[in-house]
Enzyme design. Structure first.
Site, short mmCIF file in Angstrom:
data_model
loop_
_atom_site.label_atom_id
_atom_site.label_comp_id
_atom_site.label_asym_id
_atom_site.label_seq_id
_atom_site.Cartn_x
_atom_site.Cartn_y
_atom_site.Cartn_z
N CYS A 269 27.59 -99.20 16.72
CA CYS A 269 28.12 -98.08 16.14
C CYS A 269 26.64 -97.35 15.59
CB CYS A 269 28.86 -98.57 14.94
SG CYS A 269 29.23 -97.45 13.62
N LYS B 277 41.26 -52.45 22.12
CA LYS B 277 40.38 -52.43 20.86
C LYS B 277 39.26 -52.85 21.53
CE LYS B 277 39.46 -54.11 16.13
NZ LYS B 277 38.22 -54.31 16.35
N ALA C 2 40.22 -63.75 10.82
CA ALA C 2 41.31 -64.32 10.03
C ALA C 2 40.76 -64.97 8.70
CB ALA C 2 42.28 -65.14 10.73
N GLU C 3 39.77 -65.64 8.93
CA GLU C 3 39.14 -66.26 7.41
C GLU C 3 38.63 -65.00 6.66
OE1 GLU C 3 37.62 -70.61 9.19
OE2 GLU C 3 36.86 -68.49 9.71
N TYR C 4 38.00 -64.06 7.41
CA TYR C 4 37.21 -62.94 6.81
C TYR C 4 38.47 -62.04 6.07
CZ TYR C 4 35.02 -58.58 5.95
OH TYR C 4 34.48 -57.49 5.26
N SER D 90 37.99 -48.97 8.49
CA SER D 90 38.18 -50.18 9.25
C SER D 90 39.70 -50.28 9.42
CB SER D 90 37.68 -51.64 8.32
OG SER D 90 38.20 -52.67 8.81
N LEU D 91 40.26 -51.27 10.52
CA LEU D 91 41.52 -51.28 10.58
C LEU D 91 42.01 -52.67 10.13
CD1 LEU D 91 41.52 -50.26 14.48
CD2 LEU D 91 42.60 -49.16 12.37
N GLU E 267 46.39 -48.72 22.42
CA GLU E 267 45.07 -48.52 23.26
C GLU E 267 44.14 -49.95 23.10
OE1 GLU E 267 44.13 -45.27 20.66
OE2 GLU E 267 42.17 -45.83 20.79
S1 IVH Z 1 40.50 -46.80 15.48
C1 IVH Z 1 40.32 -45.22 10.74
N1 IVH Z 1 40.63 -47.55 17.82
O1 IVH Z 1 37.60 -51.39 15.59
C2 IVH Z 1 40.33 -46.13 12.02
N2 IVH Z 1 38.98 -48.43 16.35
O2 IVH Z 1 38.42 -52.83 12.94
C3 IVH Z 1 39.40 -45.86 12.98
N3 IVH Z 1 37.53 -50.33 17.40
O3 IVH Z 1 35.69 -49.72 12.97
C4 IVH Z 1 39.07 -46.76 13.88
N4 IVH Z 1 38.55 -50.04 19.47
O4 IVH Z 1 34.54 -50.20 15.58
C5 IVH Z 1 39.88 -47.48 16.67
N5 IVH Z 1 40.45 -47.94 20.10
C6 IVH Z 1 40.14 -48.17 19.00
C7 IVH Z 1 39.01 -49.06 18.61
C8 IVH Z 1 38.45 -49.30 17.34
C9 IVH Z 1 37.53 -50.60 18.78
C10 IVH Z 1 36.76 -50.74 16.28
C11 IVH Z 1 36.06 -49.74 15.59
C12 IVH Z 1 36.42 -49.95 14.24
C13 IVH Z 1 37.03 -51.28 14.08
C14 IVH Z 1 38.08 -51.56 13.27
#
Ligand code: IVH
Length: 703
Positions: free
Chosen positions: A420, A129, A45-47, A93-94, A127
Site C-alpha cells: 500500500c 451549434k 452545466a456547472e457554470y 449568449s444562449l 441548426e
Molecule cells: S445564435 C443571441 N447560433 O453559441 C444569440 N449561436 O452560447 C446569438 N453558437 O455566442 C447566437 N453556433 O458563439 C447561435 N448556430 C448558432 C451557433 C451559436 C454556435 C455560439 C455562439 C454564441 C454561443 C451561445
C-alpha cells in the site's frame, strides 16, 4: 466557505451579499478561463448552475445587485492585447437545454408567453451549434470595416486585421446589400486542418493545441495577422447585429440573405413546427456529428418569425426566443503521462491515469479511472501512449483505448505495486470475490490503521449524496484529519468540532486558511446536518455494496434508524430470521447482506456507528404502500406532464411501491405519457407495454 446550499429565501441579507460577491468573482474567473485562456475548468452545466444561483439571489434581493454582477455581462472581459470595440448591438449568449423535457418546456414556455394554444404549430429553425468562437463583422456599403470578438458581450476585441485574412470571410460583399450590415457567426477549424496544424507545430517544436476550438480562438487572436493567415480558419454566418434595412422578416430568410451575400451558412439548418420535430432534427444531426469534420456541441433552436423574436425579447443575457440543446458525452485523445495508485475507503487500490490535460465536452480532463490491474491489461496501455478518453455527464472520465501508431519507442509498462502506498506499507492482497462489477480488486490489508482508508471513509461520509456538509470537502477533511487541535478521525468527531473549538485555546478561525466567517459558516453547516434522513445516514456509513439506491431501499424497508440498526446487529450476530427479512427487500441480496454483516461484526465499526448515532438525529423514512395498484411495477414517465412535475411523479410512484425507470424496456410494466412524448412511446408500442395518460394515472392510483 459558502452558503451555496442554503435555499435563497432562507439567506440572511449579509449572507446574500457575501454570496453575490463570491459568485461575481467565481463566475468572472470561469469566464476568463473560458474566453481569455480558452481553457475552461468546469462543465457548461456547472457554470450554468452558478449563473442560475446568482440570478435567483438577485431576484430575491434586487437591492443587492452588484455593479459587476455576472447577470449584466456575457463572457469575459477582453484580454488586453487587442484594442477594444463596443458592440452596437450586444452579442448575447444562449440558454441551454440538456434533455428532451427541457426542449418541450422551451416550446411550451414560448407558446404560453405568446398566449398561443397548447399545440399550435410555431415555426422554429434548428441548426448545429458550432463549437468555435463568435465573431461580429461590420460591413459599410459592402466593405468590411471592422471585426470583433464577443468579449464580455458589450465590448469585444478588435481583430479586424485578422478577420480580413480568413479565406471564408469576404472583404467585399456582392449583390443588393444594406448600407450597414453586421454579420455574426462562428469561426472554427475542421478536424483535418486542426490535426495537420498540430502536426506542423510539433515538427517545428512549437505549442500544440488541445482541440479545434482552442486552436481557432488562438489563431484568430494572434497579434501578427500573417500567422492568422497561415491558419486554415473557417466561418459560418448564422446571425447579425446592426442592419440598416432588414432583407427578410424571418430567421431562415435572413440566413438565406447572408448566403446570397457570399457567406457560408450551415446546410443542416431546417424549419420545424413542434418540439417533436426539433428533437427529431436534433437526433438526425447527432447521428451525423462524427462525420461532419468539425466540432459541434449541440443544436440551436430559434423562433423563425423576427416579429415574434422581438415580442419574446431577452431574459438577462440570453434571448427568450432561442435555446442551445447540448449533446451529452464526448471523446478526445490525449497522452497518458503516468498511473497513480489511490486507496479507496474499502482499501481497494485503484489505478488512476494521469493525463495530459485535454478538453472533453467542455471540461478539462486531467485524470481518468482505470478500475484495476486487469483493466490496464485489457486496454493494453503503456505510459506515454496516446489514449482516447470519454466523459459522460458527471462520471469520472474513462479510457477507451490507445492509438497504436502513436506509441512512442520508450513507452513504459505499468507495474502494479505489492504494498500500500500509505506510510504503513502494508502488503496488498488480491481479492477476486469482490463482486458488484468490481472484478479483481487489490486491497491494502491495513484496514483501520491505514490512514488512506480512514480519510476516504470520512470523505465519503461528507460527500454530496451522504451528509453533504457545505464547506467540508476533501481538502478540509484532510486538514482536520491531521490537525492536532481539532482532529477528526471518525464521523462523530465532525459533530463535536464546534464544541471542542469553543474550549480550545487555539481557535479554528485563527488558523491558516480559515477566518471568523468561514469557521462559523462551517459550524452552522454541520449543525444543519445534525438532523439527517435515514437513507443518507445508512449510505454515509460507507458499507461496501450499499450505494445510494440500496440505502434508500433499506431506509424504506426499515423505517427508522433503530429498526435498521437492530436488524444489522442481529444479522452480524448470525440471526437467520433477521437475514431473511432483509433478503425480502427488493434488489437486496447476499452481497449486500454479507457486507452489512461484516461491517457490523467489526467492533471498531460498531463503536463508530454508536458514537455517530449519539450525535445526530435520524429522521424516520416514509414506508411505501405495499398494496397499492402499482406496487412492484416498473413505470416510465415521458413527455410533458401537466398535473405534476417529473420529480413529483417519481416520488409519488416510489411511495406507492413502484420502481421508476428512465427508459422503456421489456421490464417496463406501464408508461405514463404526456404530450410531446416521442421515442419512448414508440418503443412501448413495439414492446406492447401498456401506455396511459396522466389523468388515467391519477384515476388508477385513486388520486
Ligand atoms: S445564435 C443571441 N447560433 O453559441 C444569440 N449561436 O452560447 C446569438 N453558437 O455566442 C447566437 N453556433 O458563439 C447561435 N448556430 C448558432 C451557433 C451559436 C454556435 C455560439 C455562439 C454564441 C454561443 C451561445
Amino acid at each position: 466557505m459558502t452558503t451555496a446550499k442554503i435555499p435563497v429565501e432562507q439567506l440572511t441579507e449579509d449572507q446574500a451579499k457575501d454570496e453575490l460577491a463570491h459568485l461575481a468573482k467565481e463566475i468572472a474567473e470561469h469566464d476568463r478561463r473560458y474566453h481569455a485562456e480558452d481553457a475552461p475548468t468546469i462543465s457548461d452545466a456547472e457554470y450554468d448552475a452558478l449563473q442560475r444561483r446568482n440570478l435567483a439571489i438577485e431576484q430575491f434581493f434586487p437591492h443587492l445587485i452588484r455593479e459587476d454582477s455576472p447577470s449584466r455581462r456575457v463572457g469575459a472581459p477582453v484580454s488586453g492585447k487587442f484594442e477594444k470595440v463596443r458592440h452596437k448591438v450586444p452579442m448575447l449568449s444562449l440558454d441551454n437545454a440538456f434533455s428532451d423535457e427541457d426542449v418541450i418546456d422551451f416550446v411550451a414556455r414560448i407558446r404560453r408567453f405568446l398566449k398561443m394554444e397548447a399545440h399550435a404549430p410555431i415555426a422554429m429553425t434548428a441548426e448545429p451549434k458550432i463549437d468555435g468562437l463568435s465573431l461580429s463583422i461590420r460591413y459599410e456599403n459592402g466593405r468590411l470595416v471592422s471585426a470583433a470578438t464577443r468579449g464580455d458581450g458589450q465590448v469585444g476585441e478588435n481583430v479586424t486585421a485578422n478577420a480580413r485574412v480568413v479565406a471564408d470571410i469576404p472583404t467585399v460583399l456582392a449583390g443588393d446589400i444594406p448600407e450597414v450590415l453586421e454579420v455574426r457567426g462562428e469561426v472554427y477549424m475542421t478536424h483535418r486542418d486542426f490535426l495537420a496544424l498540430n502536426e506542423r507545430q510539433r515538427a517545428e517544436g512549437k505549442q500544440t493545441y488541445v482541440n479545434p476550438r482552442n486552436t481557432a480562438a488562438g489563431s484568430l487572436r494572434q497579434l501578427d495577422p500573417s500567422i492568422t493567415a497561415a491558419r486554415p480558419l473557417k466561418f459560418f454566418a448564422y446571425a447579425w447585429g446592426e442592419v440598416s434595412e432588414m432583407p427578410a422578416q424571418t430567421q431562415m430568410g435572413m440566413v438565406e440573405a447572408l448566403k446570397s451575400y457570399g457567406f457560408r451558412t450551415n446546410e443542416l439548418m431546417c424549419l420545424c413546427e413542434t418540439a417533436r420535430e426539433l428533437l427529431e432534427h436534433y437526433h438526425a444531426i447527432e447521428e451525423r456529428r462524427a462525420t461532419l469534420g468539425y466540432d459541434i456541441d449541440g443544436v440551436v433552436y430559434k423562433i423563425n418569425d423576427l416579429a415574434l423574436q422581438q415580442r419574446l425579447g431577452f431574459v438577462s443575457r440570453s434571448p427568450r426566443w432561442a435555446v442551445a440543446h447540448k449533446f451529452p458525452a464526448e471523446k478526445a485523445f490525449t497522452i497518458l503521462r503516468g498511473i497513480d495508485i489511490q486507496v479507496g475507503r474499502t482499501g481497494a487500490l485503484t489505478p488512476v491515469a494521469r493525463l495530459e490535460p485535454v478538453t472533453v465536452g467542455g471540461v478539462v480532463v486531467t485524470n481518468a479511472t482505470l478500475h484495476n490491474a486487469e483493466e490496464i491489461e485489457r486496454l493494453g496501455i503503456k505510459i506515454g501512449d496516446t489514449v482516447q478518453v470519454q466523459r459522460a455527464g458527471d462520471v469520472i472520465p474513462q479510457i477507451l483505448g490507445y492509438a497504436e501508431d502513436r506509441r512512442p519507442a520508450d513507452a513504459k509498462d505499468f507495474v502494479f505495486p505489492t504494498v500500500c502506498p500509505c506510510e504503513l506499507k502494508t502488503p496488498v492482497v488480491r481479492d477476486a470475490t469482490a463482486g458488484g462489477g468490481e472484478g479483481v480488486v487489490r486491497r491494502c490489508s491495513g484496514e483501520f490503521a491505514c490512514p488512506f482508508q480512514r480519510i476516504e471513509h470520512l470523505r465519503h461520509f461528507v460527500s454530496r449524496r451522504a451528509f453533504d456538509i457545505e464547506g467540508l470537502g476533501e481538502k478540509q477533511i484532510e486538514f482536520f484529519f491531521h490537525d492536532p487541535d481539532l482532529p477528526v478521525k471518525s464521523p462523530a468527531d465532525i459533530f463535536t468540532l464546534a464544541e471542542r473549538d469553543a474550549t480550545n485555546f487555539k481557535k479554528l478561525k485563527d488558523k491558516e486558511g480559515w477566518g471568523a466567517v468561514s469557521a462559523s459558516n462551517l459550524f452552522s453547516a454541520i449543525e444543519a446536518r445534525r438532523t439527517i434522513s435515514l437513507d443518507r445516514m445508512i449510505y454515509g456509513l460507507g458499507i461496501r455494496h450499499v450505494g445510494e439506491r440500496t440505502a434508500v431501499t433499506l431506509a424504506r424497508g426499515y423505517g427508522s434508524w433503530k429498526e435498521f440498526h437492530d436488524a444489522a446487529l442481529a444479522i452480524a450476530g448470525g440471526d437467520i430470521a433477521a437475514r431473511d427479512e432483509m433478503d425480502a427487500l427488493e434488489d437486496i441480496g447476499d452481497a449486500v447482506i454479507d457486507a452489512i454483516a461484516t461491517y457490523f461484526a467489526e467492533e471498531h465499526n460498531r463503536r463508530l456507528v454508536e458514537a455517530l448515532a449519539a450525535q445526530v438525529n435520524v429522521l424516520e423514512a416514509e414506508r411505501p404502500v405495499a398494496d397499492s395498484p402499482v406496487a412492484g411495477k416498473t413505470i416510465v414517465f415521458t413527455g410533458a406532464l401537466e398535473r405534476m412535475s417529473r420529480d413529483e411523479a417519481k416520488n409519488m410512484a416510489e411511495r406507492l411501491g413502484a420502481k421508476v425507470a428512465g427508459s422503456v424496456s421489456s421490464k417496463t410494466d406501464l408508461v405514463v405519457a404526456g404530450p410531446g412524448a416521442g421515442s419512448k412511446l414508440k418503443k412501448a408500442a413495439e414492446l406492447g407495454v401498456e401506455v396511459i395518460d396522466e389523468d388515467t394515472w391519477f384515476q388508477r392510483i385513486g388520486g
